[in-house]
Design an enzyme around this catalytic site. Structure first.
Site, PDB file in Angstrom:
ATOM      1  N   CYS A 113       0.829  -1.203   0.000  1.00 48.09           N
ATOM      2  CA  CYS A 113       0.000   0.000   0.000  1.00 48.09           C
ATOM      3  C   CYS A 113       0.874   1.269   0.000  1.00 48.09           C
ATOM      4  CB  CYS A 113      -1.004  -0.034   1.160  1.00 48.09           C
ATOM      5  SG  CYS A 113      -2.405   1.095   0.917  1.00 48.09           S
ATOM      6  N   HIS A 221      -3.597  -5.353   0.264  1.00 53.03           N
ATOM      7  CA  HIS A 221      -3.101  -5.757   1.583  1.00 53.03           C
ATOM      8  C   HIS A 221      -3.078  -7.283   1.715  1.00 53.03           C
ATOM      9  CE1 HIS A 221      -2.840  -1.894   3.818  1.00 53.03           C
ATOM     10  NE2 HIS A 221      -3.646  -1.501   2.836  1.00 53.03           N
ATOM     11  N   GLU A 223      -1.271  -8.971   3.692  1.00 56.01           N
ATOM     12  CA  GLU A 223      -0.991  -9.380   5.081  1.00 56.01           C
ATOM     13  C   GLU A 223      -2.259  -9.713   5.864  1.00 56.01           C
ATOM     14  OE1 GLU A 223      -2.189  -5.157   5.665  1.00 56.01           O
ATOM     15  OE2 GLU A 223      -1.119  -6.274   4.103  1.00 56.01           O
TER      16      GLU A 223
END
Length: 257
Positions: A113, A221, A223
């Site tokens: 990001c 994202h 993660e």
């Protein structure tokens, strides 16, 4: 025995009550530990107090995280931000030189990001400050009042470019990703390769073509709930493998000294 690779995670500056604070979202640390199988440590954003060479002497890889803040546009000769835009000057002063130094040294880098945008700006690219106002792209922002699982849920398809890093990881040509950003790449920095696009043509992933090590940036994202998403997990596993390789090389150098 090989040691666990040390993975540095960039922090943001914020105020908690009257105290200046360094913060990261726990999801990055968990992904570094569980999916990349590394030892996460926080890299504080302290500007001139942080020497990039000293950081690179300690870490085997770096995750440049997402953030509520945006890069100050003077770093890419952009117009002044709209009033009320959240910036983090100390983070800019820490991460932009660190990104350049890490890539030059071949230290594995994963930009997520804001970290994806930092990779482009650090190497000479520019950003759209409000993607949704360009008249070209969809609104890539999340609903701030939505539950977290919906904010980070699948938002649009990702179209992977053939022959790049994502392709070599075995990721499918098309898969779904989340979308939680208001800014995006305008002019791609020299030396960067487009790895994937959103359906509207916005660049969603990049790599450094001549990098001596793993150097990947993604706008979404991966993660978030990484252990439950095989496509996101593949990215962190590939990054973790590169970090372990660097760790082994560093150990050999120490033993031979």
């Amino acid at each position: 025995m090989p040691r666990v690779p040390v993975i540095g995670i960039t922090a943001c500056t914020s105020m908690i009550e009257l105290h200046a604070t360094q913060t990261i979202s726990e999801k990055y640390a968990r992904a570094a530990a569980k999916a990349a199988c590394g030892l996460p440590i926080v890299i504080p954003s302290l500007g001139e107090l942080m020497d990039s060479a000293d950081i690179l002497d300690v870490v085997d890889g770096l995750i440049f995280t997402g953030s509520p803040s945006n890069i100050e546009p003077y770093h890419y000769n952009g117009p002044a931000s709209a009033a009320g835009t959240h910036h983090d000057q100390l983070r800019d002063a820490t991460t932009l030189p660190l990104m350049r130094a890490a890539i030059a040294a071949g230290v594995p880098v994963l930009g997520i990001c804001r970290g994806f945008q930092e990779m482009n700006v650090a190497l000479g690219g520019t950003l759209h400050q409000k993607v949704h106002e360009t008249g070209v792209f969809m609104d890539h922002r999340e609903g701030k009042d939505e539950p977290l699982d919906k904010q980070y849920g699948p938002r649009h398809t990702l179209h992977v470019e053939p022959g790049g890093m994502l392709d070599r990881m075995g990721l499918p040509a098309i898969f779904d990703v989340n979308s939680i950003h208001g800014q995006g790449i305008d002019v791609l920095a020299p030396g960067l390769r487009v790895e994937a696009l959103a359906p509207d043509g916005l660049v969603e992933a990049i790599s450094v073509e001549s990098s001596k090590g793993f150097a990947l940036g993604v706008q979404w994202h991966p993660e978030f709930q990484v252990m439950d998403n095989p496509h996101y997990l593949a990215i962190f596993q590939s990054f973790g493998k590169a970090c372990r390789h660097r760790s082994v090389l560093r150990q050999r150098l120490l033993l031979s000294a």
